[in-house]
Design a protein around this motif. Structure first.
Motif, PDB file in Angstrom:
ATOM      1  N   ASP A   6      -4.840  19.565   3.243  1.00 19.56           N
ATOM      2  CA  ASP A   6      -4.186  19.114   4.512  1.00 19.56           C
ATOM      3  C   ASP A   6      -4.656  17.653   4.753  1.00 19.56           C
ATOM      4  O   ASP A   6      -4.968  17.555   5.821  1.00 19.56           O
ATOM      5  CB  ASP A   6      -4.240  20.078   5.315  1.00 19.56           C
ATOM      6  CG  ASP A   6      -2.926  19.886   6.396  1.00 19.56           C
ATOM      7  OD1 ASP A   6      -2.290  18.634   6.136  1.00 19.56           O
ATOM      8  OD2 ASP A   6      -2.464  20.851   7.456  1.00 19.56           O
ATOM      9  N   GLU A   7      -4.099  16.340   3.835  1.00 22.87           N
ATOM     10  CA  GLU A   7      -4.821  14.992   4.658  1.00 22.87           C
ATOM     11  C   GLU A   7      -3.598  13.953   3.653  1.00 22.87           C
ATOM     12  O   GLU A   7      -3.937  14.376   3.370  1.00 22.87           O
ATOM     13  CB  GLU A   7      -6.304  14.427   4.197  1.00 22.87           C
ATOM     14  CG  GLU A   7      -7.225  15.202   2.678  1.00 22.87           C
ATOM     15  CD  GLU A   7      -8.520  15.864   2.234  1.00 22.87           C
ATOM     16  OE1 GLU A   7      -8.216  14.393   2.777  1.00 22.87           O
ATOM     17  OE2 GLU A   7      -8.486  16.336   2.111  1.00 22.87           O
ATOM     18  N   ILE A   8      -4.007  12.480   5.083  1.00 22.96           N
ATOM     19  CA  ILE A   8      -2.709  12.271   4.131  1.00 22.96           C
ATOM     20  C   ILE A   8      -4.108  10.740   3.145  1.00 22.96           C
ATOM     21  O   ILE A   8      -5.129  10.343   3.678  1.00 22.96           O
ATOM     22  CB  ILE A   8      -1.995  11.331   5.149  1.00 22.96           C
ATOM     23  CG1 ILE A   8      -1.578  12.254   6.128  1.00 22.96           C
ATOM     24  CG2 ILE A   8      -1.662   9.772   4.556  1.00 22.96           C
ATOM     25  CD1 ILE A   8      -0.220  11.091   7.464  1.00 22.96           C
TER      26      ILE A   8
ATOM     27  N   TYR B 147      -3.593  13.731  12.492  1.00 21.39           N
ATOM     28  CA  TYR B 147      -4.051  13.693  10.533  1.00 21.39           C
ATOM     29  C   TYR B 147      -5.452  13.416  10.638  1.00 21.39           C
ATOM     30  O   TYR B 147      -5.967  12.512  11.294  1.00 21.39           O
ATOM     31  CB  TYR B 147      -2.868  12.640  10.257  1.00 21.39           C
ATOM     32  CG  TYR B 147      -1.142  13.206  10.467  1.00 21.39           C
ATOM     33  CD1 TYR B 147      -1.021  13.928   9.415  1.00 21.39           C
ATOM     34  CD2 TYR B 147      -0.480  12.719  11.417  1.00 21.39           C
ATOM     35  CE1 TYR B 147       0.073  14.629   9.842  1.00 21.39           C
ATOM     36  CE2 TYR B 147       0.852  12.602  11.329  1.00 21.39           C
ATOM     37  CZ  TYR B 147       0.982  13.630  11.078  1.00 21.39           C
ATOM     38  OH  TYR B 147       3.099  14.389  10.244  1.00 21.39           O
ATOM     39  N   LYS B 148      -5.632  14.142   9.183  1.00 18.18           N
ATOM     40  CA  LYS B 148      -6.689  13.459   8.485  1.00 18.18           C
ATOM     41  C   LYS B 148      -6.109  12.594   7.664  1.00 18.18           C
ATOM     42  O   LYS B 148      -5.151  12.734   6.641  1.00 18.18           O
ATOM     43  CB  LYS B 148      -7.075  14.719   7.615  1.00 18.18           C
ATOM     44  CG  LYS B 148      -8.432  14.781   7.558  1.00 18.18           C
ATOM     45  CD  LYS B 148      -9.580  15.756   6.878  1.00 18.18           C
ATOM     46  CE  LYS B 148     -10.744  15.302   6.223  1.00 18.18           C
ATOM     47  NZ  LYS B 148     -11.202  16.021   5.008  1.00 18.18           N
ATOM     48  N   VAL B 149      -7.340  11.645   7.508  1.00 17.56           N
ATOM     49  CA  VAL B 149      -6.235  10.224   6.848  1.00 17.56           C
ATOM     50  C   VAL B 149      -7.908   9.991   6.102  1.00 17.56           C
ATOM     51  O   VAL B 149      -8.630   9.713   6.552  1.00 17.56           O
ATOM     52  CB  VAL B 149      -6.732   9.367   7.767  1.00 17.56           C
ATOM     53  CG1 VAL B 149      -5.894   7.724   6.695  1.00 17.56           C
ATOM     54  CG2 VAL B 149      -4.759   9.522   8.482  1.00 17.56           C
TER      55      VAL B 149
ATOM     56  N   PRO C 238       0.858  -0.994   0.408  1.00 12.88           N
ATOM     57  CA  PRO C 238      -0.275  -0.189   0.265  1.00 12.88           C
ATOM     58  C   PRO C 238       0.797   1.273   0.211  1.00 12.88           C
ATOM     59  O   PRO C 238       2.350   1.104   0.494  1.00 12.88           O
ATOM     60  CB  PRO C 238      -0.762   0.012   1.203  1.00 12.88           C
ATOM     61  CG  PRO C 238      -0.791  -1.055   1.871  1.00 12.88           C
ATOM     62  CD  PRO C 238       0.869  -1.934   0.868  1.00 12.88           C
ATOM     63  N   LYS C 239       0.186   1.768  -0.760  1.00 11.61           N
ATOM     64  CA  LYS C 239       1.070   3.151  -0.655  1.00 11.61           C
ATOM     65  C   LYS C 239       0.250   4.524   0.092  1.00 11.61           C
ATOM     66  O   LYS C 239      -1.044   4.544   0.416  1.00 11.61           O
ATOM     67  CB  LYS C 239       1.460   3.763  -2.759  1.00 11.61           C
ATOM     68  CG  LYS C 239       2.096   2.654  -2.903  1.00 11.61           C
ATOM     69  CD  LYS C 239       3.470   3.597  -3.718  1.00 11.61           C
ATOM     70  CE  LYS C 239       4.590   2.997  -4.339  1.00 11.61           C
ATOM     71  NZ  LYS C 239       4.675   1.788  -4.295  1.00 11.61           N
ATOM     72  N   PHE C 240       1.092   5.828   0.847  1.00  6.56           N
ATOM     73  CA  PHE C 240      -0.068   6.797   0.780  1.00  6.56           C
ATOM     74  C   PHE C 240       0.064   8.112   0.318  1.00  6.56           C
ATOM     75  O   PHE C 240       1.559   8.376  -0.823  1.00  6.56           O
ATOM     76  CB  PHE C 240       0.296   6.995   2.502  1.00  6.56           C
ATOM     77  CG  PHE C 240       1.947   7.203   2.892  1.00  6.56           C
ATOM     78  CD1 PHE C 240       2.377   5.907   2.796  1.00  6.56           C
ATOM     79  CD2 PHE C 240       2.138   7.918   2.569  1.00  6.56           C
ATOM     80  CE1 PHE C 240       3.685   5.752   3.078  1.00  6.56           C
ATOM     81  CE2 PHE C 240       3.525   8.150   3.871  1.00  6.56           C
ATOM     82  CZ  PHE C 240       4.500   7.081   3.694  1.00  6.56           C
ATOM     83  N   HIS C 241      -0.109   9.188   0.705  1.00  5.07           N
ATOM     84  CA  HIS C 241       0.068  10.173  -0.496  1.00  5.07           C
ATOM     85  C   HIS C 241       0.249  11.244   0.368  1.00  5.07           C
ATOM     86  O   HIS C 241      -1.694  11.839   1.484  1.00  5.07           O
ATOM     87  CB  HIS C 241      -0.365  10.505  -1.728  1.00  5.07           C
ATOM     88  CG  HIS C 241      -0.535  11.715  -1.934  1.00  5.07           C
ATOM     89  ND1 HIS C 241       0.426  12.226  -3.208  1.00  5.07           N
ATOM     90  CD2 HIS C 241      -1.484  12.354  -2.903  1.00  5.07           C
ATOM     91  CE1 HIS C 241       0.228  13.244  -3.692  1.00  5.07           C
ATOM     92  NE2 HIS C 241      -0.269  13.894  -4.045  1.00  5.07           N
TER      93      HIS C 241
ATOM     94  N   PRO D 244      -5.044   0.026  11.735  1.00 11.18           N
ATOM     95  CA  PRO D 244      -4.376   0.392  13.143  1.00 11.18           C
ATOM     96  C   PRO D 244      -3.443   1.847  12.517  1.00 11.18           C
ATOM     97  O   PRO D 244      -2.914   2.358  13.699  1.00 11.18           O
ATOM     98  CB  PRO D 244      -3.967  -0.727  14.252  1.00 11.18           C
ATOM     99  CG  PRO D 244      -4.000  -1.931  12.778  1.00 11.18           C
ATOM    100  CD  PRO D 244      -4.545  -1.105  11.534  1.00 11.18           C
ATOM    101  N   VAL D 245      -2.414   1.588  11.902  1.00  9.61           N
ATOM    102  CA  VAL D 245      -1.963   2.379  11.577  1.00  9.61           C
ATOM    103  C   VAL D 245      -3.023   3.679  10.903  1.00  9.61           C
ATOM    104  O   VAL D 245      -2.296   4.931  11.601  1.00  9.61           O
ATOM    105  CB  VAL D 245      -1.086   2.570  10.750  1.00  9.61           C
ATOM    106  CG1 VAL D 245       0.312   3.775  10.717  1.00  9.61           C
ATOM    107  CG2 VAL D 245      -0.297   1.060  10.870  1.00  9.61           C
ATOM    108  N   ARG D 246      -3.653   3.967  10.715  1.00 11.13           N
ATOM    109  CA  ARG D 246      -4.726   4.982  10.278  1.00 11.13           C
ATOM    110  C   ARG D 246      -5.377   5.934  11.727  1.00 11.13           C
ATOM    111  O   ARG D 246      -4.856   7.359  11.326  1.00 11.13           O
ATOM    112  CB  ARG D 246      -6.036   4.602   9.612  1.00 11.13           C
ATOM    113  CG  ARG D 246      -5.915   4.041   7.965  1.00 11.13           C
ATOM    114  CD  ARG D 246      -6.819   4.001   7.258  1.00 11.13           C
ATOM    115  NE  ARG D 246      -6.817   3.372   6.507  1.00 11.13           N
ATOM    116  CZ  ARG D 246      -7.986   1.916   5.350  1.00 11.13           C
ATOM    117  NH1 ARG D 246      -8.975   3.220   4.845  1.00 11.13           N
ATOM    118  NH2 ARG D 246      -7.329   1.855   3.866  1.00 11.13           N
ATOM    119  N   GLU D 247      -5.629   4.877  12.822  1.00 11.87           N
ATOM    120  CA  GLU D 247      -5.909   4.841  13.971  1.00 11.87           C
ATOM    121  C   GLU D 247      -5.167   5.996  14.820  1.00 11.87           C
ATOM    122  O   GLU D 247      -5.047   7.059  15.791  1.00 11.87           O
ATOM    123  CB  GLU D 247      -6.484   4.089  14.701  1.00 11.87           C
ATOM    124  CG  GLU D 247      -8.675   3.899  14.923  1.00 11.87           C
ATOM    125  CD  GLU D 247      -8.819   4.937  14.546  1.00 11.87           C
ATOM    126  OE1 GLU D 247      -9.016   5.616  15.695  1.00 11.87           O
ATOM    127  OE2 GLU D 247      -9.306   5.276  13.607  1.00 11.87           O
TER     128      GLU D 247
END
Ligand code: DON
Length: 558
Positions: free
Chosen positions: A500-502, A521-523, A491-494, A511-514
Motif C-alpha cells: 500500500d504505497e505510491i 500516503y506512503k510515497v 514522470p509516472k507513478f504506480h 512538493p506533490v510527494r509532500e
C-alpha cells in the motif's frame, strides 16, 4: 545521436540497415509507416520490410524476430507475448502466445517440505521456464501478413550470424548478468565474454542463427519439433527442467476475442485475459471517465490521488479474481461493466488516503524485462505487441546449442496464495499453477480509435506497472492534451493495492510527494517506470512515432 562506433564486417548482404553503425531516434514523423521499439536495429528492420512492400503485420513479425537477436534481455523466441491488431478493413484481432505451464507442473511445485515458497526456483534457471509461445504467435500473425515468412526472418538471421554492435546499456546489462549466466547454464552462453563487454563490441550469435534458420526452413516445426525441440529437452535434462517433447509439440497460440470499450468518444482495443490489462484498463478508464481529472491538472496532488485510488481498486480485483479463463471462471463481464466501476468509486474520498486493508476486491456473487513495440502502415493497419521473457534475460538459462534464452514466466503464477512474485503482485486460486495453464500477465498492448480510425498504438514493459503506465499515458493524451513525447516521458507513478504505497520516478515533483504524504500516503521513489512506445496518427494521415527516453528505444519511419 550516433550510438555505436563502426567495427566488424559490413557485408550483411540482405540487410538494408547497418548493424555496425546506427542511430537512436526518439521521434520520427512519416506518412507511409513507422515502428517504435526498444532497439534502433529492430525498428529499422520493420520499416525496411514495409519499404519492400510489407504491411504493418509483416513489419511487426520482422521487428519481433530482430528484437530476439538485438535485444536479448527481453526480445525472444523462448518467451511469449500478446499481439493486438486493428486491420485496415476494420477487424480487430488479438493473438495470445503466452507461455504455458508444462504438463509436469503442479500447484505446489515451488513449495519446500515445510510449505515455504521457493521463489529462487520460480525465478531462476530451468524450472522457472514456461513452454515458450513466441514462435507459435509469429505464425499466428502470418495469416494477416503479405510477404513470405522466409523474407521476414532473414534480417534476424543476418543480425545473429554476422553480429551487431552493442550499445553501452546492453554492455552494462550483459556484464551485470554475467554471474547468473554462469550459474544457470550447463553450456557457457555467448553472453559471457572474457574481460567483459563494452559499447561498440560486436555480439555474434551463431547458435541462435541456426535455430532461426530451422524456423525459416521448417516453420513452427523448426522450433517445436526436431532439432530445436531435442536441444530444449536435452537442456531440461541436464538440470532440473520439466519441459518435454509433448509440451512443445502441443503448444498453440490462440486468437482471442479482443476487449473493446468506449472512453468518451474514443474506442479502446486491448488484450483480454490472460492479460490482466484487459480487465484493469477498462476498469480504470471507466472509473476515471466521470471525474474532473483534467481540471485537477497533470501531476497535481488531486489527480495523482484520484488515479492512485483507482489503481488500488483495480489491482485488488486483479489479486483475487484474475487468471487464465481457460481454467478459471473469471467474472469478466461484471468486473468491466460501467455500473461496477461506478460502484467501486462510491467510497472514494478526495481528501485522505484510502487503505488496502479496508479496500479489498469488489464483492461479486459466486476470485523486470519485457518489451513493447508499436507499428503502423499508411493503409491503416495498426499492430501493438508486448513480448517478454519476464525478468531481464528471463531465467538466464540459454538452451545449449540453440542459442536462445528461456523465460522465467512461471513466477507470474501465484506460487502460493499471498506470496508476492518478483513484481510484488499477490494472487490466489484464480492464478494458481496447473498443467497447461497460462500465467496471468500485466502486458497491455493497446490501440485507441478516434472516429473509428487508429489514433494511438500504445504499450510498455514494466511488470505490474504496465497497466498503470498505459492508463497514465492514455489519460495524458486524452485528458491532459499532452504532446506524445510528454505523454511518454513525463514522470509516472504506480499503486498496485499491495504493497500500500505510491511508487514514483525520480523526476516526480517533491512538493506533490509532500502533499500526498500529508493526505496519508506512503510515497516511495523507485527506478524508471516503463518504456512506453507510442504511435499517434493524425486525421490527415501524419504518423508520429515516439520512443521512450528511458532506454535505447528508437523510432523509425518514412
Ligand atoms: O507478463 C507480465 O506481466 C510480466 N512477465 C512482465 C514482465 C515485465 O514487464 C518486465 N519488464 N520490465
Amino acid at each position: 545521436m550516433l550510438c555505436c562506433a563502426c567495427s566488424g564486417p559490413r557485408s550483411a548482404a540482405t540487410l538494408q540497415i547497418n548493424p555496425y553503425e546506427y542511430t537512436i531516434q526518439k521521434k520520427i514523423i512519416g506518412s507511409n509507416g513507422a515502428v517504435t521499439s526498444a532497439h534502433p536495429l529492430a525498428s529499422e528492420t520493420g520499416v525496411s520490410i514495409m519499404k519492400q512492400g510489407g504491411n504493418a503485420i509483416d513489419a511487426a513479425i520482422a521487428t519481433q524476430l530482430a528484437l530476439a537477436v538485438v535485444y536479448p534481455g527481453a526480445g525472444n523466441i523462448g518467451g511469449g507475448g500478446f499481439t493486438v491488431m486493428r486491420l485496415s478493413n476494420g477487424t480487430n484481432i488479438t493473438i495470445d502466445y503466452r507461455e504455458k505451464a508444462p504438463a509436469r507442473a503442479h500447484r505446489d511445485m515451488y513449495l519446500d517440505k515445510q510449505g515455504n515458497a521457493q521463489t529462487a526456483l520460480s525465478q531462476n534457471g530451468h524450472l522457472a521456464a514456461g513452454v515458450p509461445g513466441t514462435v507459435a504467435g509469429l505464425f499466428g500473425c502470418m495469416k494477416y501478413a503479405k510477404l513470405p515468412f522466409t523474407k521476414l526472418i532473414q534480417p534476424a538471421i543476418d543480425l545473429a550470424e554476422n553480429g551487431f554492435v552493442i550499445t553501452e546499456s546492453e554492455a552494462h546489462d550483459l556484464n551485470r548478468t554475467r554471474d547468473a549466466f554462469i550459474k544457470y547454464n550447463t553450456v557457457t552462453p555467448v553472453f559471457v565474454k572474457a574481460g567483459g563487454w563494452k559499447a561498440g563490441d560486436t555480439l555474434v550469435q551463431k547458435d541462435l542463427a541456426n535455430t532461426l534458420k530451422r524456423i525459416r526452413d521448417k516453420g513452427m516445426a523448426g522450433f517445436y519439433e526436431g532439432e530445436t525441440a531435442r536441444l530444449i529437452v536435452e537442456e531440461m535434462k541436464r538440470a532440473n527442467g520439466i519441459i518435454n517433447y509433448d509440451d512443445l509439440k502441443n503448444y498453440q497460440a490462440k486468437e482471442r476475442e479482443p476487449v473493446v470499450f468506449d472512453y468518451k468518444s474514443y474506442k479502446i482495443i486491448t488484450m483480454p485475459l490472460p492479460s490482466s490489462g484487459g480487465v484493469l484498463l477498462p476498469q480504470m478508464m471507466q472509473m476515471i471517465e466521470d471525474q474532473p481529472v483534467k481540471a485537477y491538472g497533470f501531476l497535481s496532488a488531486r489527480a495523482v490521488q484520484l488515479m492512485t485510488e483507482i489503481e488500488r481498486r483495480a489491482y485488488a480485483d486483479r489479486a483475487k479474481f484474475l487468471g487464465d479463463l481457460d481454467f478459471y471462471k473469471v467474472p469478466v463481464k461484471k468486473l468491466t461493466s460501467k455500473a461496477y466501476a461506478v460502484e467501486r468509486m462510491k467510497d472514494y474520498n478526495d481528501q485522505t488516503a484510502g487503505s488496502s486493508e479496508t479496500t479489498g476486491a469488489g464483492l461479486i456473487p459466486e476470485s523486470e524485462e519485457t518489451t513493447h513495440f508499436s507499428v503502423y502502415d499508411k493503409s491503416g493497419n495498426a499492430v501493438s505487441v508486448t513480448t517478454t521473457l519476464n525478468g531481464g534475460y528471463g531465467s538466464r538459462t540459454v538452451v545449449g546449442g540453440a542459442g536462445f534464452l528461456l523465460n522465467n514466466e512461471m513466477d507470474d503464477f501465484s506460487i502460493k496464495p499471498g506470496v508476492p512474485n518478483m513484481y510484488g503482485a499477490v494472487g490466489a486460486d484464480a492464478n494458481a499453477i496447473a498443467p497447461g495453464k497460462r500465467m496471468l500477465s500485466s502486458m497491455t498492448p493497446t490501440i485507441v480509435l478516434k472516429d473509428n480510425k487508429p489514433f494511438l498504438v500504445v504499450g510498455t514493459p514494466g511488470g505490474t506497472t504496465i497497466t498503470t503506465s498505459v492508463f497514465q499515458t492514455l489519460i495524458n493524451i486524452l485528458e491532459f492534451d499532452m504532446s506524445t513525447e510528454d505523454a511518454v516521458n513525463k514522470p509516472k507513478f504506480h499503486h498496485q493495492w499491495l504493497p500500500d504505497e505510491i511508487f514514483v520516478e525520480a523526476a516526480f515533483p517533491q512538493p506533490v510527494r509532500e502533499q500526498l504524504r500529508q493526505m496519508g500516503y506512503k510515497v516511495t521513489q523507485r527506478g524508471a517506470i516503463g518504456r512506453t512506445e507510442v504511435i499517434r496518427i493524425d486525421a490527415n494521415g501524419t504518423i508520429e512515432a515516439v520512443a521512450d527516453k528511458r532506454g535505447d528505444d528508437s523510432a523509425a519511419g518514412y
